[in-house]
Motif scaffolding. Structure first.
Motif, PDB file in Angstrom:
ATOM      1  N   UNK A  91       0.836  -1.201   0.000  1.00  0.00           N
ATOM      2  CA  UNK A  91       0.000   0.000   0.000  1.00  0.00           C
ATOM      3  C   UNK A  91       0.871   1.251   0.000  1.00  0.00           C
ATOM      4  N   UNK A  92       1.890   1.240   0.849  1.00  0.00           N
ATOM      5  CA  UNK A  92       2.759   2.407   0.967  1.00  0.00           C
ATOM      6  C   UNK A  92       3.537   2.655  -0.317  1.00  0.00           C
ATOM      7  N   UNK A  93       4.086   1.582  -0.893  1.00  0.00           N
ATOM      8  CA  UNK A  93       4.911   1.739  -2.094  1.00  0.00           C
ATOM      9  C   UNK A  93       4.091   2.225  -3.283  1.00  0.00           C
ATOM     10  N   UNK A  94       2.846   1.780  -3.369  1.00  0.00           N
ATOM     11  CA  UNK A  94       1.997   2.138  -4.505  1.00  0.00           C
ATOM     12  C   UNK A  94       1.141   3.375  -4.251  1.00  0.00           C
ATOM     13  N   UNK A  95       1.108   3.855  -3.015  1.00  0.00           N
ATOM     14  CA  UNK A  95       0.262   5.003  -2.700  1.00  0.00           C
ATOM     15  C   UNK A  95      -1.216   4.678  -2.789  1.00  0.00           C
ATOM     16  N   UNK A  96      -1.590   3.485  -2.330  1.00  0.00           N
ATOM     17  CA  UNK A  96      -2.955   2.987  -2.450  1.00  0.00           C
ATOM     18  C   UNK A  96      -3.566   2.813  -1.062  1.00  0.00           C
ATOM     19  N   UNK A  97      -4.803   3.271  -0.886  1.00  0.00           N
ATOM     20  CA  UNK A  97      -5.514   3.106   0.372  1.00  0.00           C
ATOM     21  C   UNK A  97      -6.076   1.687   0.485  1.00  0.00           C
ATOM     22  N   UNK A  98      -6.304   1.256   1.717  1.00  0.00           N
ATOM     23  CA  UNK A  98      -6.971  -0.029   1.973  1.00  0.00           C
ATOM     24  C   UNK A  98      -8.193   0.241   2.835  1.00  0.00           C
ATOM     25  N   UNK A 126      -2.934   5.077   5.520  1.00  0.00           N
ATOM     26  CA  UNK A 126      -3.354   4.213   4.411  1.00  0.00           C
ATOM     27  C   UNK A 126      -4.671   3.491   4.649  1.00  0.00           C
ATOM     28  N   UNK A 127      -5.199   3.537   5.854  1.00  0.00           N
ATOM     29  CA  UNK A 127      -6.394   2.770   6.200  1.00  0.00           C
ATOM     30  C   UNK A 127      -7.651   3.632   6.175  1.00  0.00           C
ATOM     31  N   UNK A 128      -8.757   3.025   5.711  1.00  0.00           N
ATOM     32  CA  UNK A 128     -10.079   3.635   5.800  1.00  0.00           C
ATOM     33  C   UNK A 128     -11.057   2.585   6.320  1.00  0.00           C
ATOM     34  N   UNK A 129     -12.073   3.031   7.087  1.00  0.00           N
ATOM     35  CA  UNK A 129     -13.149   2.156   7.529  1.00  0.00           C
ATOM     36  C   UNK A 129     -14.364   2.386   6.635  1.00  0.00           C
ATOM     37  N   UNK A 130     -14.959   1.273   6.160  1.00  0.00           N
ATOM     38  CA  UNK A 130     -16.231   1.358   5.436  1.00  0.00           C
ATOM     39  C   UNK A 130     -17.345   0.903   6.361  1.00  0.00           C
ATOM     40  N   UNK A 131     -18.356   1.744   6.497  1.00  0.00           N
ATOM     41  CA  UNK A 131     -19.533   1.340   7.249  1.00  0.00           C
ATOM     42  C   UNK A 131     -20.740   1.432   6.326  1.00  0.00           C
ATOM     43  N   UNK A 132     -21.623   0.467   6.427  1.00  0.00           N
ATOM     44  CA  UNK A 132     -22.814   0.432   5.594  1.00  0.00           C
ATOM     45  C   UNK A 132     -23.863   1.400   6.116  1.00  0.00           C
ATOM     46  N   UNK A 133     -24.803   1.743   5.230  1.00  0.00           N
ATOM     47  CA  UNK A 133     -25.963   2.511   5.676  1.00  0.00           C
ATOM     48  C   UNK A 133     -26.637   1.837   6.870  1.00  0.00           C
ATOM     49  N   UNK A 134     -26.622   0.506   6.896  1.00  0.00           N
ATOM     50  CA  UNK A 134     -27.318  -0.227   7.946  1.00  0.00           C
ATOM     51  C   UNK A 134     -26.620  -0.107   9.296  1.00  0.00           C
ATOM     52  N   UNK A 135     -25.372   0.381   9.288  1.00  0.00           N
ATOM     53  CA  UNK A 135     -24.656   0.630  10.537  1.00  0.00           C
ATOM     54  C   UNK A 135     -25.336   1.743  11.323  1.00  0.00           C
ATOM     55  N   UNK A 136     -25.856   2.731  10.594  1.00  0.00           N
ATOM     56  CA  UNK A 136     -26.458   3.907  11.226  1.00  0.00           C
ATOM     57  C   UNK A 136     -27.894   3.600  11.614  1.00  0.00           C
TER      58      UNK A 136
END
Length: 261
Positions: A91-98, A126-136
Motif C-alpha cells: 500500500x505504501x509503495x503504490x500510494x494505495x488506500x486499503x 493508508x487505512x479507511x473504515x467502510x460502514x454500511x448505511x445499515x450501521x447507522x
C-alpha cells in the motif's frame, strides 16, 4: 515488521473459524477502486469463507459477521488486521488506500481490543473504515461510536441509496467518501435523466466535503458514466478481486475513460 519486497507476492495463510457446527477457512481478497483517470486509489478488503470439511460449501460473509459468536468474530477481525499489516508495504509503495468493512459487532470488538486498535492506528494514513448505511440507526449511540472509529481512520459510507440513510448523514460532513449502491448506480446510469441525477448527487456530496464512488462498474460504458457524472472513482467487476498474493499483479494505472468516451 520486516520490510517486504513489493514485487514479492504476499502470502497470508487462511484462518479457520467456526460458525454453528461447521468450520470455515477464512481468507481475504482485494477489490480495486479506480479513479476516473484509471489510477488505482484504493482496494477494498473482502472476506471469503469456504467449508473446511465440506468442499464447495461457501458461507456469506454478511451472515458470518452479523451472526457469529463474539469469539469467532474476534478471530476473524485479528485475521483481517494481520492481512492488512502484511500488505502494508505494498500500500505504501503504490500510494494505495486499503478499506476495512466494519459493522456494529466488529466496531465494538475493535474498540475494546488494544492490540487491534494500536495495529490499525499504525496503518495511517493508508487505512479507511467502510460502514454500511445499515450501521447507522439514527440513535444517540451513533455519534460516540462513529467518533471513536473516526479517531482511528477516516470513514467511508457504503451502500448509499439503499434507503436507510437520510441526507442528514451526508450533511454532517463525517464521511470522506460516499459509495453509491450498485443497483442504484447501474439503474440511473443507463438513462439521460438518471445520468443527470447522478451528476446532481455528486455535486451535493461535494458540497458537504465528500467524494462519490460508484459501485457496480461492470463495463467500460458504465465506467464512462462515472466520469460523465463527475464522480471520483468506480469499483466493480470490470476489475476483478484478487488474492493477497495477486496484489502485485494489479496495475496502478490503466487507460482512463474520458467524459466524452
Amino acid at each position: 515488521m520486516p520490510e517486504l519486497n513489493i514485487l514479492t507476492p504476499v502470502i497470508v495463510p487462511s484462518q479457520q473459524v467456526r460458525f454453528g457446527e461447521k468450520r470455515y477457512a477464512l481468507s481475504m481478497v482485494f477489490e480495486p477502486v479506480r479513479r476516473t483517470d484509471g489510477r488505482l486509489v484504493a482496494v477494498e478488503m473482502l472476506s471469503r469463507l469456504a467449508g473446511v470439511d465440506t468442499p464447495g460449501d461457501l458461507l456469506s460473509p454478511e451472515t458470518f459477521y452479523t451472526r457469529a459468536a463474539a469469539s469467532q468474530l474476534r478471530t476473524a477481525l485479528r485475521t483481517q488486521v494481520n492481512c492488512l499489516q502484511a500488505c502494508l508495504p505494498w500500500f505504501q509503495a503504490k500510494g494505495v488506500l486499503a478499506t476495512l468493512n466494519i459493522n456494529r459487532p466488529l466496531a465494538t470488538l475493535l474498540l475494546r481490543d488494544l492490540w487491534v486498535r494500536d495495529s490499525l492506528r499504525d496503518m495511517q494514513p493508508w487505512l479507511r473504515f467502510e460502514i454500511s448505511e445499515y450501521f447507522l440507526n439514527g440513535s444517540t449511540d451513533d455519534e460516540p461510536l462513529l467518533d471513536a472509529l473516526n479517531a482511528l481512520a477516516p470513514l467511508w459510507l457504503d451502500d448509499f441509496g439503499t434507503g436507510s440513510t437520510s441526507l442528514s448523514a451526508l450533511m454532517a460532513r463525517r464521511f470522506e467518501v460516499i459509495k453509491l449502491e450498485r443497483t442504484m448506480f447501474t439503474t440511473l446510469a443507463v438513462t439521460e435523466d438518471g445520468q443527470a441525477l447522478l451528476a446532481s448527487m455528486n455535486r451535493f456530496a461535494h458540497r458537504y466535503g465528500a467524494r462519490m464512488l460508484a459501485e457496480g462498474v461492470e463495463t467500460k460504458v458504465l465506467y464512462a458514466q462515472v466520469s460523465r457524472a463527475g464522480m471520483w472513482a468506480g469499483q466493480g467487476w470490470l476489475w476483478p478481486a484478487v488474492s493477497t498474493g495477486g496484489l502485485v499483479t494489479v496495475p496502478v494505472q490503466v487507460t482512463g475513460v474520458s467524459a466524452h468516451s
